[in-house]
Design a protein around this motif. Structure first.
Motif, PDB file in Angstrom:
ATOM      1  N   GLU A  28      -6.837  -1.033 -14.723  1.00 28.50           N
ATOM      2  CA  GLU A  28      -6.845   0.433 -14.769  1.00 28.50           C
ATOM      3  C   GLU A  28      -5.422   0.980 -14.851  1.00 28.50           C
TER       4      GLU A  28
ATOM      5  N   TRP B 193      -9.379  -5.472 -11.303  1.00 19.39           N
ATOM      6  CA  TRP B 193      -9.914  -4.186 -11.774  1.00 19.39           C
ATOM      7  C   TRP B 193      -8.850  -3.091 -11.668  1.00 19.39           C
ATOM      8  N   GLU B 194      -8.179  -3.036 -10.513  1.00 21.87           N
ATOM      9  CA  GLU B 194      -7.142  -2.032 -10.299  1.00 21.87           C
ATOM     10  C   GLU B 194      -5.966  -2.262 -11.247  1.00 21.87           C
TER      11      GLU B 194
ATOM     12  N   TRP C  88       0.833  -1.213   0.000  1.00 17.63           N
ATOM     13  CA  TRP C  88       0.000   0.000   0.000  1.00 17.63           C
ATOM     14  C   TRP C  88       0.862   1.254   0.000  1.00 17.63           C
TER      15      TRP C  88
ATOM     16  N   VAL D 105     -14.027 -12.126  -4.305  1.00 19.34           N
ATOM     17  CA  VAL D 105     -14.297 -10.685  -4.249  1.00 19.34           C
ATOM     18  C   VAL D 105     -12.987  -9.899  -4.282  1.00 19.34           C
ATOM     19  N   ALA D 106     -12.015 -10.342  -3.477  1.00 18.10           N
ATOM     20  CA  ALA D 106     -10.714  -9.656  -3.426  1.00 18.10           C
ATOM     21  C   ALA D 106      -9.998  -9.727  -4.773  1.00 18.10           C
TER      22      ALA D 106
ATOM     23  N   GLY E 223     -11.380  -9.986  -7.729  1.00 15.92           N
ATOM     24  CA  GLY E 223     -12.066  -9.092  -8.658  1.00 15.92           C
ATOM     25  C   GLY E 223     -11.604  -7.649  -8.506  1.00 15.92           C
ATOM     26  N   ALA E 224     -11.488  -7.189  -7.249  1.00 16.64           N
ATOM     27  CA  ALA E 224     -11.028  -5.814  -7.002  1.00 16.64           C
ATOM     28  C   ALA E 224      -9.591  -5.634  -7.466  1.00 16.64           C
ATOM     29  N   LEU E 225      -8.756  -6.639  -7.241  1.00 21.16           N
ATOM     30  CA  LEU E 225      -7.353  -6.567  -7.626  1.00 21.16           C
ATOM     31  C   LEU E 225      -7.200  -6.500  -9.149  1.00 21.16           C
TER      32      LEU E 225
END
Length: 323
Positions: free
Chosen positions: A112, A108-109, A41, A101-102, A104-106
């Motif tokens: 991008e 997506w980022e 992070w 779920v995790a 999918g978010a990863l």
């Protein structure tokens, strides 16, 4: 008149001597997840964040393996006649859903960043190498904790190979960090995160599919129900196998119930004990209930093999089912 057999053949749960190994492995990996997630992070490294998610799945896997071993030691009672073994299946299902779920978010980022340009400074590759290097040490040390028992226990073997494989994943992140720092290939960071996410997805999808299958009392994947049926049908005096059910009460115990149609009358205890032992040795079925009857007196709960048609069906490459 009918005969019954109800038995629990001897089977191997995870040895109590590995409780310490599980505790140390979980503590080491949970601590490393916090370190990896913090630095991922802080420097904006998707590769580190992805590997942190991967290692979090390792922690969940170790917890589930340990929980399965502990659940096997909890004695059933009058209100929970099978004990709490199914909790391990529910935990596996919940773990799979959260990981999907995790992931999918990863992804997506990562997409991008690849489409919009990568802004992470190349010098952060050194941080990636150091943190992922710690991951190699942690995963290797955890695998060694289970080295002694992986030859004799499936639960221990799964933990050993899982951690050994994860050491290789961390090594891949180290290489990505090196190339980002040395050659300035900072685009490798989101690419590696996608690769790790795909690796997690493959394993998680299998976990989700298997846990849902077991939650709905499906036959465990390592058992061939037709082979079980054929074995019971081959026993002396058995004219037909009626109302056969095979399911799992947890991730380590398989249950079987069946009516054996025996026109000459019910067998003696030696027959039932031999059949129970055979089911355990051939198919690793650990909880067996057999009922011997002269003729079926209850309707079958579903479809099963139509025995007179088996031979003809095999010749044509078909299997016929009846209610």
């Amino acid at each position: 008149m009918s005969g019954h057999a109800h038995a629990h053949p001897h089977h191997h749960d995870t040895p109590a001597g590995f409780d310490r190994a599980f505790a140390i492995g979980i503590a080491l990996n949970a601590g490393f997840v916090l370190i990896e997630a913090f630095y991922g992070w802080r420097i904006g490294s998707l590769a580190l964040l992805a590997d942190a998610g991967h290692n979090l799945s390792d922690v969940a896997g170790l917890v589930l393996a340990w929980a399965g071993a502990l659940a096997g030691r909890v004695a059933p009672n009058a209100r929970h006649t099978y004990g709490w073994r199914r909790a391990s299946i529910l935990a596996a299902f919940g773990n799979a859903v959260l990981l999907l779920v995790a992931i999918g978010a990863l992804l997506w980022e990562a997409v991008e960043r690849l489409l919009g340009g990568v802004t992470m400074p190349a010098e952060h590759g050194v941080t990636i190498m150091v943190v992922a290097g710690i991951g190699i040490v942690v995963n290797t040390a955890t695998a060694l904790l289970f080295l002694r028992g992986q030859q004799d226990d499936l639960n221990i073997r799964g933990a050993f190979w899982h951690m050994a494989a994860d050491a290789l994943v961390s090594a891949g992140v180290v290489v990505a960090g090196l190339l980002s720092w040395w050659r300035g290939w900072i685009w490798l960071d989101p690419v590696v995160s996608v690769v790790i996410a795909v690796v997690i997805l493959v394993g998680t999808w299998g976990l989700l599919r298997q846990s849902v299958h077991l939650l709905f009392d499906g036959v465990p994947s390592h058992i061939d129900p037709q082979a079980v049926h054929a074995y019971l049908r081959s026993l002396p005096g058995v004219a037909r196998v009626h109302d056969l059910h095979i399911w799992a009460t947890g991730t380590s115990q398989v249950v079987l119930t069946a009516h054996l149609v025996m026109p000459d009358g019910p067998p003696d205890d030696a027959f039932l004990q031999s059949a129970t032992a055979g089911l355990h040795e051939r198919f690793d079925i650990t909880h067996v209930t057999l009922q011997a009857v002269r003729a079926p007196f209850t309707p079958a709960c579903g479809r099963w093999l139509d025995e007179p048609a088996v031979a003809a069906g095999k010749e044509k490459g078909l299997t016929r089912w009846i209610t």
